[in-house]
Write a protein that holds these residues in place. Structure first.
Motif, short mmCIF file in Angstrom:
data_model
loop_
_atom_site.label_atom_id
_atom_site.label_comp_id
_atom_site.label_asym_id
_atom_site.label_seq_id
_atom_site.Cartn_x
_atom_site.Cartn_y
_atom_site.Cartn_z
N THR A 32 0.85 -1.20 0.00
CA THR A 32 0.00 0.00 0.00
C THR A 32 0.88 1.24 0.00
O THR A 32 2.08 1.18 0.29
N PRO A 33 0.31 2.42 -0.32
CA PRO A 33 1.09 3.66 -0.24
C PRO A 33 1.50 3.96 1.20
O PRO A 33 0.84 3.53 2.16
N GLY A 34 2.56 4.73 1.31
CA GLY A 34 2.99 5.10 2.65
C GLY A 34 4.31 5.85 2.64
O GLY A 34 4.86 6.18 1.59
N VAL A 35 4.82 6.10 3.84
CA VAL A 35 6.07 6.82 4.05
C VAL A 35 6.97 5.98 4.92
O VAL A 35 6.52 5.35 5.88
N TYR A 36 8.25 5.93 4.59
CA TYR A 36 9.21 5.18 5.39
C TYR A 36 10.33 6.12 5.85
O TYR A 36 10.66 7.10 5.19
N ARG A 37 10.88 5.80 7.03
CA ARG A 37 12.01 6.55 7.58
C ARG A 37 13.16 5.60 7.87
O ARG A 37 12.96 4.55 8.48
N MET A 38 14.35 5.97 7.45
CA MET A 38 15.56 5.20 7.73
C MET A 38 16.31 5.94 8.83
O MET A 38 16.61 7.13 8.70
N LEU A 39 16.60 5.25 9.94
CA LEU A 39 17.18 5.87 11.13
C LEU A 39 18.56 5.29 11.42
O LEU A 39 18.82 4.10 11.18
N ASP A 40 19.44 6.14 11.99
CA ASP A 40 20.76 5.64 12.38
C ASP A 40 20.71 5.07 13.79
O ASP A 40 19.63 4.98 14.41
N ALA A 41 21.86 4.68 14.32
CA ALA A 41 21.91 4.02 15.63
C ALA A 41 21.42 4.92 16.75
O ALA A 41 20.92 4.44 17.78
N ALA A 42 21.55 6.23 16.57
CA ALA A 42 21.11 7.18 17.60
C ALA A 42 19.63 7.56 17.45
O ALA A 42 19.11 8.34 18.23
N GLY A 43 18.96 7.01 16.43
CA GLY A 43 17.55 7.33 16.20
C GLY A 43 17.32 8.55 15.36
O GLY A 43 16.18 8.99 15.21
N ASN A 44 18.38 9.12 14.80
CA ASN A 44 18.23 10.30 13.94
C ASN A 44 17.83 9.86 12.52
O ASN A 44 18.29 8.84 12.02
N ALA A 45 17.00 10.67 11.89
CA ALA A 45 16.52 10.33 10.55
C ALA A 45 17.63 10.51 9.53
O ALA A 45 18.26 11.57 9.44
N LEU A 46 17.87 9.45 8.76
CA LEU A 46 18.82 9.51 7.65
C LEU A 46 18.10 9.89 6.36
O LEU A 46 18.63 10.65 5.54
N TYR A 47 16.89 9.36 6.19
CA TYR A 47 16.16 9.58 4.94
C TYR A 47 14.67 9.37 5.19
O TYR A 47 14.27 8.49 5.96
N VAL A 48 13.86 10.20 4.55
CA VAL A 48 12.41 10.04 4.55
C VAL A 48 11.97 9.89 3.10
O VAL A 48 12.34 10.71 2.25
N GLY A 49 11.21 8.84 2.81
CA GLY A 49 10.76 8.62 1.45
C GLY A 49 9.29 8.25 1.39
O GLY A 49 8.72 7.78 2.38
N LYS A 50 8.68 8.44 0.23
CA LYS A 50 7.30 8.05 0.00
C LYS A 50 7.28 6.89 -0.97
O LYS A 50 8.26 6.65 -1.70
N ALA A 51 6.18 6.16 -1.01
CA ALA A 51 6.09 5.03 -1.93
C ALA A 51 4.64 4.78 -2.31
O ALA A 51 3.73 4.92 -1.47
#
Length: 618
Positions: free
Chosen positions: A13-32
């Protein structure tokens, strides 16, 4: 691989994903459009660029949000990028709000003012304008052409005779009844028509009135109408670019060169040109122009409503989805298109030419800046050209309203969104700071700045932005004393690897005879014609300008506070009512209890509280 572990539970389904580093900081936000398929692409890093491979390697966890449509996913993605500023996304960093013109409606005699921010005040908003200059010019025109007031309600209520604006024919002086409410209302309606693109109709009507007044030998009235027509003509002459058949539109054009992108946005409202602004989004060198443009548009309209027409220079990948998302945000249909011919194409090509020229100037400036940084590195004995320089200065008046200013410079010049101000608390680390103790103030500022840097980015990751990013060079406006303070703070915090310097004016504070102090070295004196010295002077002067400007703003705010602000329970609405009723805060302080109760929005209990505040002895 961490990414592969999340695939099993992902929906199609459509949505948004977040890739996080070890400290929990966002590396990348993408839609799909399809979360499972989009995330699966990251499980084959050999097909990705080196930059994306590094991102995948740094990913320690992921988060997902499902949405009903791809358009909803795009809107959510843009909001999260704004909020989190992930380092691997294309980022629009210059996000200053655009000024508007507000024609108020909460007063019998509406006021015309410049407005930024949330549109909470009652009235009609016109804009946006590309700059404060454009707004100020238009307001000046409105004053000359329609004689509308710009004073605050409290000033309006306290006037007993016309102000200077009336004398120079820029206001009709409704505050002292030089015009009645009906007559002023007619001026307001004419101004409203002018701002909504009907300036020609208003101009023709004023011309008929001028001719009629002239025929009746009312030459003074005719001259006033002539001046109003001239004011409108001047604005029309500045708005020299028009799109036939389009009233409200944004033109967005992009140009890319040497791994950098410039995006020009032109604003057309009411058939007139409200100016333009250039943007330089942050992105990887491999990013395609169309992808940069798509990301820019999504973020650009996150906090501002799009007009009904948006013209683009390039066809972007998700044009249809973006069109749907903008319609959701605006509450009306948004025509998002790439014109191929005619007047629309010409105006887009003009915007694109502006983008190309602006990017060329920026790249040339960056090359010159790089040479200056390399010269600075050679003069100070650094290992290489610094990527981030922080320059500090303090400002106060005998210890009062003390502030510290930090400005930042790098390969692209001054990084103004990284500037920071410090309201100096005067508490000190060991004992309170004595008023006027510049060294104690410098110690407090540096301690607060680098304590936060250690907390937020202990590994000194160069890709982390904002206050978390570490400088390569720290410069203090001052002499050996400021240098020793900085070295002492760095020693206490266990900081090394950051070069510290202080730049002091020469004898009699003459520019060109500065001394540069570095640890363990005799002072450096550069040739008065050395470009590196001019560069250092510019850095120091910018820090001084920022610190003293912040100090003056703090001092003015303190001086400008009303005595009514000291009374508990008196907010903006009641304060406004009191000033309208009595004309000044001083008159409120001497008013009797019955007089206070007669003011609008002031109950008997509030009146008693105000009276007791100014008459504590009864």
């Amino acid at each position: 691989m961490v990414v592969r572990d999340y695939l099993k539970g992902l929906p199609d389904t459509p949505g948004v994903y977040r890739m996080l580093d070890a400290a929990g900081n966002a590396l990348y936000v993408g839609k799909a459009k399809n979360l499972k398929k989009r995330v699966a692409a990251y499980t084959t890093p050999e097909r990705q660029s080196i930059r994306i491979r590094r991102m995948i390697a740094l990913t320690a966890s992921m988060e997902f949000i499902s949405t009903n449509t791809e358009a909803e996913a795009l809107l959510l993605e843009a909001n999260l990028i704004k909020q989190l500023a992930p380092r691997y996304n294309i980022l629009l960093k210059d996000d200053k709000s655009f000024p508007n013109i507000l024609l108020t409606s909460d007063h019998p005699y509406p006021q015309v003012i410049k407005h930024r921010g949330a549109q909470n005040q009652k009235g009609a908003y016109f804009g946006p304008y590309a700059s404060a200059w454009a707004v100020n010019q238009t307001i000046a025109t409105l004053q000359r052409a329609f004689l509308l007031r710009s004073c605050t309600d409290s000033v309006f209520a306290s006037r007993s005779r016309p102000c200077l604006l009336y004398q120079i024919k820029r206001c009709s002086a409704p505050c002292v009844d030089r015009i009645d409410e009906a007559g002023y209302g007619l001026l307001v309606e004419q101004a409203r028509a002018f701002l909504t693109g009907h300036s020609r109709d208003i101009q023709q009507e004023l011309a008929r009135q001028m001719e009629k007044a002239s025929d009746a030998l009312a030459f003074e009235e005719a001259a006033l109408l002539r001046d109003r027509i001239r004011a409108m003509t001047q604005v029309q002459a500045r708005q020299d670019i028009h799109i036939r058949g389009i009233s409200d539109a944004d033109i967005i054009a992009a140009h890319q060169s040497a791994g950098h992108t410039c995006i020009q946005v032109f604003f057309f409202r009411g058939g007139g040109n409200n100016g333009n602004r250039a943007y330089y989004p942050t992105h990887g060198k491999e990013a395609a122009l169309e992808d940069v443009l798509e990301a820019f548009i999504g973020q650009f309209y996150t906090q501002r409503p799009p007009p009904r027409t948006v013209l683009l220079s390039h066809r972007i990948p998700g044009l249809d989805v973006l069109r749907q998302a903008l319609a959701v945000r605006a509450g009306h249909v948004v025509q998002l298109s790439v014109p191929a011919r005619g007047d629309k194409r010409k105006i887009v090509e003009n915007a694109q030419a502006n983008a190309r020229e602006a990017l060329g100037r920026r790249l040339a400036e960056n090359a010159s800046q790089r040479r200056l940084l390399e010269g600075l590195a050679e003069a100070l004995g650094l290992d290489g050209a610094p990527e981030r320089i922080e320059i500090y200065d303090n400002s106060h008046v005998q210890g009062e309203y003390a502030v510290g200013g930090m400005v930042v410079a790098g390969p692209e010049g001054f990084v103004k969104n990284a500037y920071r101000k410090f309201n100096i608390r005067m508490t000190g680390t060991d004992a309170p700071i004595t008023p006027g103790d510049d060294y104690g103030m410098a110690r407090e500022v540096l301690t607060r700045r680098f304590t936060r840097a250690i907390k937020e980015n202990p590994d000194r990751d160069p890709e982390k932005g904002g206050a978390a990013r570490w400088p390569d060079l720290v410069i203090f406006d001052g002499g050996l004393g400021q240098l020793n303070v900085a070295l002492s703070v760095f020693s206490e915090l266990g900081i090394d690897g950051v070069t510290v310097a202080a730049i002091a004016k020469g004898p009699d504070r003459n520019a060109g005879r500065e001394k540069i102090f570095l640890p363990g070295r005799p002072p450096i004196v550069l040739d008065s014609r050395d470009p590196v010295l001019y560069f250092l002077q510019r850095l120091r002067d910018e820090a001084h300008r920022y610190a003293i400007g912040t100090h003056r703003a703090k001092r003015s705010k303190a001086i400008g506070q009303s005595i009514l602000d000291e009374i508990p329970g008196i907010g903006a609405k009641r304060k406004k009512s009191l000033l309208h009723h009595f004309g000044s805060a001083r008159a409120v302080s001497t008013a009797g209890l019955d007089d206070l109760e007669a003011a609008e929005n002031i109950s008997a209990a509030i009146a008693r509280k105000i009276y007791d505040h100014f008459h504590p002895d009864g």
